[in-house]
Design a protein around this motif. Structure first.
Motif, PDB file in Angstrom:
ATOM      1  N   LYS A  51      13.745  -8.091  20.857  1.00 58.30           N
ATOM      2  CA  LYS A  51      12.836  -8.882  20.045  1.00 58.30           C
ATOM      3  C   LYS A  51      11.737  -8.130  19.210  1.00 58.30           C
ATOM      4  O   LYS A  51      11.090  -7.031  20.111  1.00 58.30           O
ATOM      5  N   VAL A  52      11.570  -8.492  18.242  1.00 58.00           N
ATOM      6  CA  VAL A  52      10.234  -7.467  17.620  1.00 58.00           C
ATOM      7  C   VAL A  52       9.056  -8.642  17.681  1.00 58.00           C
ATOM      8  O   VAL A  52       9.003  -9.888  17.302  1.00 58.00           O
ATOM      9  N   ALA A  53       7.840  -8.058  18.288  1.00 57.86           N
ATOM     10  CA  ALA A  53       6.897  -8.934  18.398  1.00 57.86           C
ATOM     11  C   ALA A  53       5.420  -8.142  18.010  1.00 57.86           C
ATOM     12  O   ALA A  53       5.442  -7.022  17.962  1.00 57.86           O
ATOM     13  N   LYS A  54       4.676  -8.958  17.830  1.00 60.47           N
ATOM     14  CA  LYS A  54       3.245  -8.457  17.492  1.00 60.47           C
ATOM     15  C   LYS A  54       2.769  -7.660  18.596  1.00 60.47           C
ATOM     16  O   LYS A  54       2.781  -8.177  19.779  1.00 60.47           O
ATOM     17  N   ASN A  55       2.338  -6.561  18.498  1.00 58.94           N
ATOM     18  CA  ASN A  55       1.859  -5.759  19.768  1.00 58.94           C
ATOM     19  C   ASN A  55       0.696  -6.426  20.447  1.00 58.94           C
ATOM     20  O   ASN A  55       0.669  -6.384  21.761  1.00 58.94           O
ATOM     21  N   ARG A  56      -0.406  -7.019  19.650  1.00 60.17           N
ATOM     22  CA  ARG A  56      -1.380  -7.444  20.411  1.00 60.17           C
ATOM     23  C   ARG A  56      -0.927  -8.888  21.034  1.00 60.17           C
ATOM     24  O   ARG A  56      -1.545  -8.840  22.239  1.00 60.17           O
ATOM     25  N   LEU A  57      -0.098  -9.473  20.548  1.00 64.73           N
ATOM     26  CA  LEU A  57       0.583 -10.741  21.524  1.00 64.73           C
ATOM     27  C   LEU A  57       1.387 -10.200  22.673  1.00 64.73           C
ATOM     28  O   LEU A  57       1.295 -10.690  23.687  1.00 64.73           O
ATOM     29  N   ALA A  58       2.016  -9.152  22.291  1.00 65.94           N
ATOM     30  CA  ALA A  58       2.799  -8.539  23.545  1.00 65.94           C
ATOM     31  C   ALA A  58       2.147  -8.032  24.612  1.00 65.94           C
ATOM     32  O   ALA A  58       2.363  -8.297  25.866  1.00 65.94           O
ATOM     33  N   LYS A  59       1.087  -7.545  24.224  1.00 63.50           N
ATOM     34  CA  LYS A  59      -0.118  -6.847  25.229  1.00 63.50           C
ATOM     35  C   LYS A  59      -0.515  -7.952  25.886  1.00 63.50           C
ATOM     36  O   LYS A  59      -0.821  -8.072  27.303  1.00 63.50           O
ATOM     37  N   ILE A  60      -0.963  -9.226  25.398  1.00 61.19           N
ATOM     38  CA  ILE A  60      -1.438 -10.360  26.062  1.00 61.19           C
ATOM     39  C   ILE A  60      -0.535 -10.751  26.762  1.00 61.19           C
ATOM     40  O   ILE A  60      -0.753 -11.251  28.064  1.00 61.19           O
ATOM     41  N   ALA A  61       0.845 -10.986  26.604  1.00 64.15           N
ATOM     42  CA  ALA A  61       1.911 -11.423  27.486  1.00 64.15           C
ATOM     43  C   ALA A  61       2.101 -10.753  28.681  1.00 64.15           C
ATOM     44  O   ALA A  61       2.535 -11.133  29.645  1.00 64.15           O
ATOM     45  N   LEU A  62       2.017  -9.427  28.576  1.00 65.12           N
ATOM     46  CA  LEU A  62       2.152  -8.483  29.472  1.00 65.12           C
ATOM     47  C   LEU A  62       1.206  -8.467  30.694  1.00 65.12           C
ATOM     48  O   LEU A  62       1.583  -8.035  32.040  1.00 65.12           O
ATOM     49  N   GLU A  63       0.209  -9.196  30.506  1.00 66.21           N
ATOM     50  CA  GLU A  63      -1.021  -9.224  31.334  1.00 66.21           C
ATOM     51  C   GLU A  63      -0.669 -10.237  32.683  1.00 66.21           C
ATOM     52  O   GLU A  63      -0.051 -11.305  32.422  1.00 66.21           O
ATOM     53  N   GLY A  64      -0.562  -9.617  34.139  1.00 67.81           N
ATOM     54  CA  GLY A  64      -0.106 -10.462  35.092  1.00 67.81           C
ATOM     55  C   GLY A  64       1.254 -10.537  35.328  1.00 67.81           C
ATOM     56  O   GLY A  64       1.846 -11.033  36.155  1.00 67.81           O
ATOM     57  N   THR A  65       2.191  -9.439  34.520  1.00 66.01           N
ATOM     58  CA  THR A  65       3.419  -9.276  34.910  1.00 66.01           C
ATOM     59  C   THR A  65       3.757  -8.085  35.507  1.00 66.01           C
ATOM     60  O   THR A  65       2.807  -7.189  35.474  1.00 66.01           O
ATOM     61  N   PRO A  66       4.762  -7.709  36.038  1.00 69.87           N
ATOM     62  CA  PRO A  66       5.068  -6.530  36.621  1.00 69.87           C
ATOM     63  C   PRO A  66       5.140  -5.248  35.735  1.00 69.87           C
ATOM     64  O   PRO A  66       4.922  -3.992  35.919  1.00 69.87           O
TER      65      PRO A  66
END
Length: 171
Positions: A51-66
């Protein structure tokens, strides 16, 4: 992309990150649409997704994950390969990168541990989950086969001896 779509994408990415056993971050320097479609097909065949995703949105999604530490890799044109099999995404990305120099593996994560690009390539060299299962089945079946061969060997030897005596008497 409006705010609701961004929230939905972040939620989808967060779900993907929490369910995945491995995440591989790649840089795609000028991949054509045909190249990306070929890569996605190889990922699907391996049981992974790309998946190609916007880096800013991916960084937000990474918060709270391993995989929170992967945020440092998300600079420039990046894409994410994920799979529930710990080897599938790494192997598919590495195989494609060998044949196409426009795709570069820059890092990844597995079970909460952040991996360098060299570690991801080492992970890709391991056998997949299906290959390991096949080896285990072969190892489990091997003793039974050997026991059957050992049990049948004396009878086979006796049959050859009797056959030799019969041939000797006929001559």
């Amino acid at each position: 992309m409006d705010r609701a779509e961004k929230h939905a994408l972040v939620d989808q990415l967060k779900g993907t990150f929490t369910e995945s056993a491995v995440v591989v971050v790649t840089k795609n320097h000028g991949l054509t649409v045909a190249d990306v479609e070929e890569l996605r097909a190889k990922m699907r065949d391996a049981g992974a997704s790309y998946k190609v995703a916007k880096n800013r949105l991916a960084k937000i999604a990474l918060e709270g994950t391993p995989y929170e530490g992967l945020a440092d890799f998300l600079v420039g044109p990046t894409a994410l390969a994920t799979s529930s099999d710990p080897v599938a995404a790494a192997k598919a990305a590495n195989d494609f990168a060998k044949t196409n120099d426009k795709l570069e593996i820059i890092g990844g994560g597995m079970d909460g541990k952040i991996l360098s690009s060299d570690e991801v390539k080492q992970l890709a060299s391991l056998p997949s989950l299906d290959e390991l299962r096949a080896k285990i089945v072969g190892l489990v079946q091997a003793p039974a086969t050997k026991i059957a061969q050992i049990a049948a060997a004396p009878a086979g030897q006796l049959a050859r001896v009797f056959g030799a005596y019969a041939a000797k008497e006929d001559a």
